[in-house]
Design an enzyme around this catalytic site. Structure first.
Site, PDB file in Angstrom:
ATOM      1  N   ARG A 160       3.019   8.199   9.267  1.00  0.00           N
ATOM      2  CA  ARG A 160       2.797   9.585   8.853  1.00  0.00           C
ATOM      3  C   ARG A 160       1.721  10.283   9.699  1.00  0.00           C
ATOM      4  NH1 ARG A 160       4.247  11.986   3.590  1.00  0.00           N
ATOM      5  NH2 ARG A 160       5.690  10.271   3.268  1.00  0.00           N
ATOM      6  N   HIS A 205       7.021   5.161  12.896  1.00  0.00           N
ATOM      7  CA  HIS A 205       7.253   5.958  11.684  1.00  0.00           C
ATOM      8  C   HIS A 205       5.999   6.506  11.027  1.00  0.00           C
ATOM      9  CE1 HIS A 205       5.743   3.188   8.557  1.00  0.00           C
ATOM     10  NE2 HIS A 205       6.182   2.210   9.311  1.00  0.00           N
ATOM     11  N   HIS A 249      13.764   4.846  12.205  1.00  0.00           N
ATOM     12  CA  HIS A 249      13.483   5.033  10.776  1.00  0.00           C
ATOM     13  C   HIS A 249      14.378   6.148  10.241  1.00  0.00           C
ATOM     14  CE1 HIS A 249      11.082   5.842   7.158  1.00  0.00           C
ATOM     15  NE2 HIS A 249      10.477   4.679   7.384  1.00  0.00           N
ATOM     16  N   ASP A 271       0.793  -1.229   0.000  1.00  0.00           N
ATOM     17  CA  ASP A 271       0.000   0.000   0.000  1.00  0.00           C
ATOM     18  C   ASP A 271       0.825   1.278   0.000  1.00  0.00           C
ATOM     19  OD1 ASP A 271       1.139  -0.071   2.487  1.00  0.00           O
ATOM     20  OD2 ASP A 271      -0.684  -0.702   3.520  1.00  0.00           O
ATOM     21  N   GLU A 307      -1.902   5.147   3.183  1.00  0.00           N
ATOM     22  CA  GLU A 307      -1.906   3.742   2.756  1.00  0.00           C
ATOM     23  C   GLU A 307      -3.309   3.178   2.515  1.00  0.00           C
ATOM     24  OE1 GLU A 307      -0.159   4.979   5.278  1.00  0.00           O
ATOM     25  OE2 GLU A 307       1.941   4.515   4.896  1.00  0.00           O
ATOM     26  N   GLU A 363      -0.632  -9.045  -0.948  1.00  0.00           N
ATOM     27  CA  GLU A 363      -1.158  -8.472   0.296  1.00  0.00           C
ATOM     28  C   GLU A 363      -2.344  -7.550  -0.018  1.00  0.00           C
ATOM     29  OE1 GLU A 363       0.664  -5.458   3.145  1.00  0.00           O
ATOM     30  OE2 GLU A 363       1.391  -7.302   4.046  1.00  0.00           O
TER      31      GLU A 363
HETATM   32  C1  UD1 Z   1       6.944   4.837   3.448  1.00  0.00           C
HETATM   33  C2  UD1 Z   1       5.535   4.458   2.994  1.00  0.00           C
HETATM   34  C3  UD1 Z   1       4.795   3.735   4.099  1.00  0.00           C
HETATM   35  C4  UD1 Z   1       5.615   2.584   4.657  1.00  0.00           C
HETATM   36  C5  UD1 Z   1       6.986   3.088   5.070  1.00  0.00           C
HETATM   37  C6  UD1 Z   1       7.839   1.937   5.521  1.00  0.00           C
HETATM   38  C7  UD1 Z   1       4.320   5.947   1.475  1.00  0.00           C
HETATM   39  C8  UD1 Z   1       3.509   7.184   1.346  1.00  0.00           C
HETATM   40  N1  UD1 Z   1       4.770   5.676   2.685  1.00  0.00           N
HETATM   41  O1  UD1 Z   1       6.802   5.816   4.477  1.00  0.00           O
HETATM   42  O2  UD1 Z   1       3.572   3.230   3.594  1.00  0.00           O
HETATM   43  O3  UD1 Z   1       4.948   2.040   5.770  1.00  0.00           O
HETATM   44  O4  UD1 Z   1       7.617   3.693   3.942  1.00  0.00           O
HETATM   45  O5  UD1 Z   1       8.986   2.380   6.177  1.00  0.00           O
HETATM   46  O6  UD1 Z   1       4.543   5.259   0.498  1.00  0.00           O
HETATM   47  N2  UD1 Z   1      14.503   8.145   4.158  1.00  0.00           N
HETATM   48  C9  UD1 Z   1      15.851   8.027   3.889  1.00  0.00           C
HETATM   49  N3  UD1 Z   1      16.357   6.802   3.552  1.00  0.00           N
HETATM   50  C10 UD1 Z   1      15.573   5.689   3.474  1.00  0.00           C
HETATM   51  C11 UD1 Z   1      14.196   5.822   3.760  1.00  0.00           C
HETATM   52  C12 UD1 Z   1      13.675   7.051   4.097  1.00  0.00           C
HETATM   53  O7  UD1 Z   1      16.588   8.993   3.951  1.00  0.00           O
HETATM   54  O8  UD1 Z   1      16.086   4.592   3.168  1.00  0.00           O
HETATM   55  C13 UD1 Z   1      13.936   9.483   4.552  1.00  0.00           C
HETATM   56  C14 UD1 Z   1      13.896  10.530   3.448  1.00  0.00           C
HETATM   57  O9  UD1 Z   1      14.185  11.768   4.015  1.00  0.00           O
HETATM   58  C15 UD1 Z   1      12.419  10.508   3.028  1.00  0.00           C
HETATM   59  C16 UD1 Z   1      11.740  10.218   4.334  1.00  0.00           C
HETATM   60  O10 UD1 Z   1      12.602   9.293   4.990  1.00  0.00           O
HETATM   61  O11 UD1 Z   1      12.026  11.732   2.467  1.00  0.00           O
HETATM   62  C17 UD1 Z   1      10.349   9.622   4.223  1.00  0.00           C
HETATM   63  O12 UD1 Z   1      10.307   8.520   3.336  1.00  0.00           O
HETATM   64  P1  UD1 Z   1       8.929   8.147   2.546  1.00  0.00           P
HETATM   65  O13 UD1 Z   1       9.146   6.909   1.754  1.00  0.00           O
HETATM   66  O14 UD1 Z   1       8.411   9.344   1.829  1.00  0.00           O
HETATM   67  O15 UD1 Z   1       7.903   7.885   3.686  1.00  0.00           O
HETATM   68  P2  UD1 Z   1       7.946   6.843   4.856  1.00  0.00           P
HETATM   69  O16 UD1 Z   1       7.445   7.565   6.054  1.00  0.00           O
HETATM   70  O17 UD1 Z   1       9.235   6.153   4.900  1.00  0.00           O
HETATM   71  N1  UDP Z   2      12.641  -3.822  10.051  1.00  0.00           N
HETATM   72  C1  UDP Z   2      14.004  -3.991   9.832  1.00  0.00           C
HETATM   73  N2  UDP Z   2      14.874  -3.225  10.561  1.00  0.00           N
HETATM   74  C2  UDP Z   2      14.458  -2.319  11.478  1.00  0.00           C
HETATM   75  C3  UDP Z   2      13.064  -2.145  11.674  1.00  0.00           C
HETATM   76  C4  UDP Z   2      12.182  -2.907  10.937  1.00  0.00           C
HETATM   77  O1  UDP Z   2      14.411  -4.806   9.016  1.00  0.00           O
HETATM   78  O2  UDP Z   2      15.301  -1.672  12.114  1.00  0.00           O
HETATM   79  C5  UDP Z   2      11.697  -4.628   9.241  1.00  0.00           C
HETATM   80  C6  UDP Z   2      10.611  -5.348  10.008  1.00  0.00           C
HETATM   81  O3  UDP Z   2      11.063  -6.607  10.447  1.00  0.00           O
HETATM   82  C7  UDP Z   2       9.500  -5.448   8.987  1.00  0.00           C
HETATM   83  C8  UDP Z   2       9.687  -4.211   8.140  1.00  0.00           C
HETATM   84  O4  UDP Z   2      10.988  -3.716   8.416  1.00  0.00           O
HETATM   85  O5  UDP Z   2       9.660  -6.565   8.133  1.00  0.00           O
HETATM   86  C9  UDP Z   2       8.648  -3.180   8.494  1.00  0.00           C
HETATM   87  O6  UDP Z   2       8.976  -1.953   7.887  1.00  0.00           O
HETATM   88  P1  UDP Z   2       8.321  -0.592   8.324  1.00  0.00           P
HETATM   89  O7  UDP Z   2       7.936  -0.647   9.757  1.00  0.00           O
HETATM   90  O8  UDP Z   2       9.273   0.469   7.880  1.00  0.00           O
HETATM   91  O9  UDP Z   2       7.041  -0.502   7.377  1.00  0.00           O
HETATM   92  P2  UDP Z   2       5.526  -1.020   7.512  1.00  0.00           P
HETATM   93  O10 UDP Z   2       5.545  -2.491   7.736  1.00  0.00           O
HETATM   94  O11 UDP Z   2       4.890  -0.249   8.629  1.00  0.00           O
HETATM   95  O12 UDP Z   2       4.909  -0.642   6.198  1.00  0.00           O
END
Ligand code: UD1
Ligand code: UDP
Length: 401
Positions: free
Chosen positions: A217, A215, A248, A102, A138, A124
């Site tokens: 939003r 994490h 995160h 999602d 999501e 999923e």
């Molecule tokens: C995203 C997904 C969310 C998912 C989550 C898992 C959307 C809208 N959100 O949220 O559904 O649950 O990922 O973690 O698709 N960043 C880094 N490096 C990384 C990852 C993130 O620097 O490897 C930072 C960046 O500044 C980025 C911010 O995190 O702008 C947010 O990342 P983004 O993918 O937009 O949203 P998430 O909150 O991670």
């Molecule tokens: N996870 C990981 N390292 C971490 C925290 C989480 O590998 O430090 C894994 C966790 O086991 C799960 C996935 O990341 O499989 C969940 O990701 P996240 O919570 O970012 O996203 P969501 O599941 O809420 O979409």
């Protein structure tokens, strides 16, 4: 000799850590099928957190859209991924597209494929909270994908029912289990050091651990601050407890949590742990406090109680089974529930022993059966090395689909 590759090309698109975890076993299963050729495309919505998972599962993407920007907006990611993946599909024709979950990457991938009339298999599928703004965005993303998907791989019967209620044809829905259990099965038996001296010391000495992730939003700002403040109270109440919080990469999350917990000796902030290390720590934790979707599925498979810092969940199965409680981000409720888990053995035992509702570790094979069905190809289940023929080794990670 026929040099033309007759295999059907299946693009697998993902962009964030949870998609990577849940699609890695699908890519592996696609690779095992004679008639299929997986083409792995990453949007790069995440970077470090995505690369960690690819490296662990030995997946080298064929193409990377490289989208991540600090402070990226939902519009940035959506527009970039639709354009980027669309161009990729124009230049590299495929027979089907697989997306998971999602995220914005998921929705963008399904839409770009739909625009080209390429069949979409949604992994999923059917998770719903019923509240369009929770989780945000999501809940909307997963509904958008359901509208354009050709086939829906529902992890549980309840998620299949959600799709039927939206008039999705029953013949287009398959209950597969959740592929996260397949990923967990691969790493659960590895109990190596985490590489963090404080965590490794706790694991060696049997110190109680509370694992925490945050994490979402919709909790940015005051919600996550309340969670951090609740953690400080719990840390002060139980100095023997080690609270481990892999943060995160989102800077907004980090700048909210760090100042609140700084200086509390038994709260340990880390960089995101590798999936292998995270699963290991999770399996040895007294409980996990989380707003993550994936963690709500993994914890019951490892017999770990889950306290969910959200008001809604699209995974009601785990709450109904007794393995999770929803507490929102309310400080009192978080502290009260954690105290109960840390002091009431019977309460802890009941939660820990609840059944895992999310699958048996063979969901990816069922997903790929669906892909083959869509494409009209069929690999018999009798190939050497096919896990459909051999019962998988599942530590505590078993559950009926
Ligand atoms: C995203 C997904 C969310 C998912 C989550 C898992 C959307 C809208 N959100 O949220 O559904 O649950 O990922 O973690 O698709 N960043 C880094 N490096 C990384 C990852 C993130 O620097 O490897 C930072 C960046 O500044 C980025 C911010 O995190 O702008 C947010 O990342 P983004 O993918 O937009 O949203 P998430 O909150 O991670
Ligand atoms: N996870 C990981 N390292 C971490 C925290 C989480 O590998 O430090 C894994 C966790 O086991 C799960 C996935 O990341 O499989 C969940 O990701 P996240 O919570 O970012 O996203 P969501 O599941 O809420 O979409």
């Amino acid at each position: 000799m026929d040099l033309v590759d007759q295999r059907r090309r299946v693009a697998v698109l993902y962009g964030t850590r949870p998609e990577a975890v849940k699609l890695a076993p699908v890519v592996q299963a696609l690779t095992r099928r004679d008639g299929l050729h997986p083409v792995v495309v990453t949007s790069g919505q995440h970077r470090e957190m995505l690369d960690q998972v690819n490296t662990l599962f030995g997946i080298v993407p064929d193409h990377d859209l490289g989208l991540l920007r600090q402070g990226q907006t939902l519009d940035d990611v959506l527009a970039g991924a639709v354009r980027g993946f669309g161009s990729f599909l124009d230049e590299h024709p495929v027979d089907a597209v697989v997306v998971q979950g999602d995220t914005t990457t998921t929705f963008a991938g399904a839409l770009a494929a739909f625009h080209r009339r390429i069949p979409v298999v949604h992994v999923e599928a059917g998770l719903r909270t019923g509240d369009l703004y929770s989780p945000f965005p999501e809940e909307a993303n997963r509904r958008f994908v359901s509208v354009v998907a050709t086939r829906h791989c529902a992890p549980t019967e309840a998620s299949a029912q959600n799709l039927y209620a939206e008039n999705v044809r029953r013949s287009d829905v398959t209950v597969t289990g959740n592929t996260v259990i397949d990923a967990l099965v691969q790493v659960a038996s590895r109990q190596s050091d985490v590489g963090d001296p404080i965590i490794d010391e706790a694991l060696r000495t049997g110190r109680r651990i509370l694992l925490v992730t945050a994490h979402r939003r919709e909790s940015w700002g005051s919600g996550i601050r309340d969670v951090a403040e609740a953690l400080v109270r719990v840390a002060n109440l139980y100095p023997d407890l080690l609270i481990v919080l892999p943060m995160h990469r989102n800077p907004l999350v980090r700048t909210t949590i760090s100042p609140v917990v700084r200086g509390v000796p038994n709260i340990h902030l880390t960089e995101p742990l590798s999936y292998e290390a995270f699963s290991h720590v999770l399996s040895r934790s007294t409980a996990v406090l989380t707003d993550s979707g994936g963690v709500q599925e993994e914890a019951p498979a490892l017999d770990i109680p889950v306290v969910v810092t959200r008001d809604t969940t699209e995974r009601p199965e785990v709450v109904q089974a007794g393995g999770a409680v929803l507490v929102g981000t309310d400080q009192q409720r978080i502290v009260r529930t954690l105290r109960e888990l840390l002091t009431n053995e019977e309460f802890h035992r009941r939660m820990a022993q609840s059944p895992n509702p999310f699958g048996d570790g063979l969901a990816s094979e069922r997903v790929v059966d669906v892909v083959e069905d869509v494409l009209g190809v069929h690999t018999p289940a009798s190939r050497a090395g096919d896990p459909r023929e051999v019962p998988v080794e599942v530590p505590a990670v078993v559950g009926a689909v």
